[in-house]
Motif scaffolding. Structure first.
Motif, PDB file in Angstrom:
ATOM      1  N   MET A 199      -5.071   1.139   7.469  1.00 46.45           N
ATOM      2  CA  MET A 199      -5.942   0.014   7.863  1.00 46.45           C
ATOM      3  C   MET A 199      -5.117  -1.251   8.128  1.00 46.45           C
ATOM      4  SD  MET A 199      -9.300   0.226   5.449  1.00 46.45           S
ATOM      5  CE  MET A 199      -9.120   1.451   4.200  1.00 46.45           C
ATOM      6  N   SER A 216      -4.593   5.465   3.140  1.00 45.60           N
ATOM      7  CA  SER A 216      -5.643   5.038   4.077  1.00 45.60           C
ATOM      8  C   SER A 216      -5.659   3.503   4.157  1.00 45.60           C
ATOM      9  CB  SER A 216      -7.011   5.605   3.686  1.00 45.60           C
ATOM     10  OG  SER A 216      -7.608   4.841   2.669  1.00 45.60           O
ATOM     11  N   HIS A 217      -5.360   2.831   3.025  1.00 44.23           N
ATOM     12  CA  HIS A 217      -5.234   1.365   3.061  1.00 44.23           C
ATOM     13  C   HIS A 217      -4.044   0.972   3.953  1.00 44.23           C
ATOM     14  CE1 HIS A 217      -7.257   0.866  -1.179  1.00 44.23           C
ATOM     15  NE2 HIS A 217      -8.099   1.278  -0.255  1.00 44.23           N
ATOM     16  N   GLU A 226      -5.941   7.550  -0.852  1.00 44.84           N
ATOM     17  CA  GLU A 226      -6.625   6.258  -0.695  1.00 44.84           C
ATOM     18  C   GLU A 226      -5.641   5.139  -0.325  1.00 44.84           C
ATOM     19  OE1 GLU A 226      -8.965   5.060  -4.095  1.00 44.84           O
ATOM     20  OE2 GLU A 226      -9.600   3.241  -3.064  1.00 44.84           O
ATOM     21  N   GLU A 227      -4.496   5.105  -1.023  1.00 46.73           N
ATOM     22  CA  GLU A 227      -3.526   4.042  -0.727  1.00 46.73           C
ATOM     23  C   GLU A 227      -2.950   4.205   0.686  1.00 46.73           C
ATOM     24  OE1 GLU A 227      -3.761   1.621  -2.516  1.00 46.73           O
ATOM     25  OE2 GLU A 227      -3.525   1.997  -4.658  1.00 46.73           O
ATOM     26  N   GLU A 239       0.836  -1.210   0.000  1.00 46.70           N
ATOM     27  CA  GLU A 239       0.000   0.000   0.000  1.00 46.70           C
ATOM     28  C   GLU A 239       0.868   1.256   0.000  1.00 46.70           C
ATOM     29  OE1 GLU A 239      -3.009  -0.309  -0.630  1.00 46.70           O
ATOM     30  OE2 GLU A 239      -3.621  -2.276   0.086  1.00 46.70           O
ATOM     31  N   TYR A 245     -10.379  -7.851   3.286  1.00 43.81           N
ATOM     32  CA  TYR A 245      -9.842  -8.096   1.942  1.00 43.81           C
ATOM     33  C   TYR A 245     -10.929  -7.986   0.868  1.00 43.81           C
ATOM     34  CZ  TYR A 245      -5.135  -8.849   3.457  1.00 43.81           C
ATOM     35  OH  TYR A 245      -3.880  -8.623   3.952  1.00 43.81           O
ATOM     36  N   SER A 291     -11.573  -1.802  -4.238  1.00 47.72           N
ATOM     37  CA  SER A 291     -10.748  -0.610  -4.492  1.00 47.72           C
ATOM     38  C   SER A 291      -9.685  -0.885  -5.539  1.00 47.72           C
ATOM     39  CB  SER A 291     -10.016  -0.163  -3.228  1.00 47.72           C
ATOM     40  OG  SER A 291     -10.915   0.184  -2.243  1.00 47.72           O
ATOM     41  N   GLU A 292      -8.980  -2.008  -5.380  1.00 48.93           N
ATOM     42  CA  GLU A 292      -7.860  -2.287  -6.287  1.00 48.93           C
ATOM     43  C   GLU A 292      -8.370  -2.570  -7.699  1.00 48.93           C
ATOM     44  OE1 GLU A 292      -5.635  -1.068  -4.747  1.00 48.93           O
ATOM     45  OE2 GLU A 292      -5.501  -1.815  -2.706  1.00 48.93           O
ATOM     46  N   LYS A 308     -13.295  -5.752   0.865  1.00 49.50           N
ATOM     47  CA  LYS A 308     -13.421  -4.312   0.598  1.00 49.50           C
ATOM     48  C   LYS A 308     -12.235  -3.800  -0.234  1.00 49.50           C
ATOM     49  CE  LYS A 308     -16.199  -2.916   4.540  1.00 49.50           C
ATOM     50  NZ  LYS A 308     -15.998  -2.723   5.976  1.00 49.50           N
ATOM     51  N   LEU A 309     -11.047  -4.242   0.129  1.00 50.13           N
ATOM     52  CA  LEU A 309      -9.855  -3.772  -0.595  1.00 50.13           C
ATOM     53  C   LEU A 309      -9.853  -4.260  -2.034  1.00 50.13           C
ATOM     54  CD1 LEU A 309      -6.738  -3.878   1.721  1.00 50.13           C
ATOM     55  CD2 LEU A 309      -8.246  -1.992   1.178  1.00 50.13           C
TER      56      LEU A 309
END
Ligand SMILES: [Fe+2]
Ligand SMILES: [Fe+2]
Length: 193
Positions: A68, A64-65, A61-62, A31, A140, A146-147, A142-143
């Motif tokens: 997390m 914030s990942h 965003e990255e 990330e 995972y 995003s990806e 949710k991610l």
């Protein structure tokens, strides 16, 4: 939808499950590197206004990942540790020839980023569907969404800034090349290992 030519062997999840600490540390750096890539694209191509706008949003965003993942590490009583070596991205880089115009260089960097997003997304999907830890499975899932969006964005920019036909040909060749790299991977508790 991701275009990947070789799916990850699902047994990779079994390896990961034995060492959650290791996968989370490696993932946190993925990330962070995604955010760094977005920053370096801004620095390298400031005249591409739309790219600069999108990369600015992506950095946030990255990161914030990253937070997390870091929170999961801290919550479990672990410490981030040093960056792990990513053989996958090192091998991928060898696909791209040195030199060429600035636009070619940009297209290559965008395709490279698109592929890393696509493979990360595929790995996150496997984790979300197969990992027994419920909290991480949901994380995972949710991610993964995003990806997938990042993959689409990077590929879209490559097609926008380069010659559409040439970009599509290069993308196909890159996917073939990546499948060969993947044959030897899927054996380590890292996101791309
Ligand atoms: Fe991310
Ligand atoms: Fe991403």
């Amino acid at each position: 939808m991701l275009g990947l030519k070789l799916p990850t062997d699902p047994r990779w999840v079994n390896i990961v499950e034995k060492n959650i600490e290791e996968i989370l540390i490696d993932h946190a750096y993925c990330e962070q590197k995604a955010a760094s890539t977005a920053i370096s694209l801004i620095i390298g191509f400031p005249e591409r206004t739309e790219l600069v706008q999108e990369m600015t949003a992506l950095v946030k965003e990255e990161m914030s990942h990253f937070k997390m993942v870091h929170d999961h590490i801290v919550k479990r009583g672990w410490v981030l540790g040093r960056e792990r070596k990513d053989e996958y991205v090192l091998e991928l880089l060898k696909f791209f020839p040195k030199g060429g115009s600035k636009t070619t260089h940009l297209v290559h960097r965008l395709l490279y980023a698109a592929l890393i997003e696509a493979r990360s997304c595929e790995r996150f999907r496997l984790l979300s569907e197969n990992i027994s830890d419920k909290e991480l499975a949901e994380f995972y899932r949710k991610l993964m969404v995003s990806e997938a969006n990042h993959y689409t964005m990077f590929l879209g920019f490559a097609r926008k800034y380069g010659n559409r036909e040439e970009v599509d040909k290069k993308w196909e060749a890159l996917l073939e090349y990546e499948a060969k790299i993947m044959k030897d991977l899927g054996k380590k508790e890292t996101i791309h290992g």
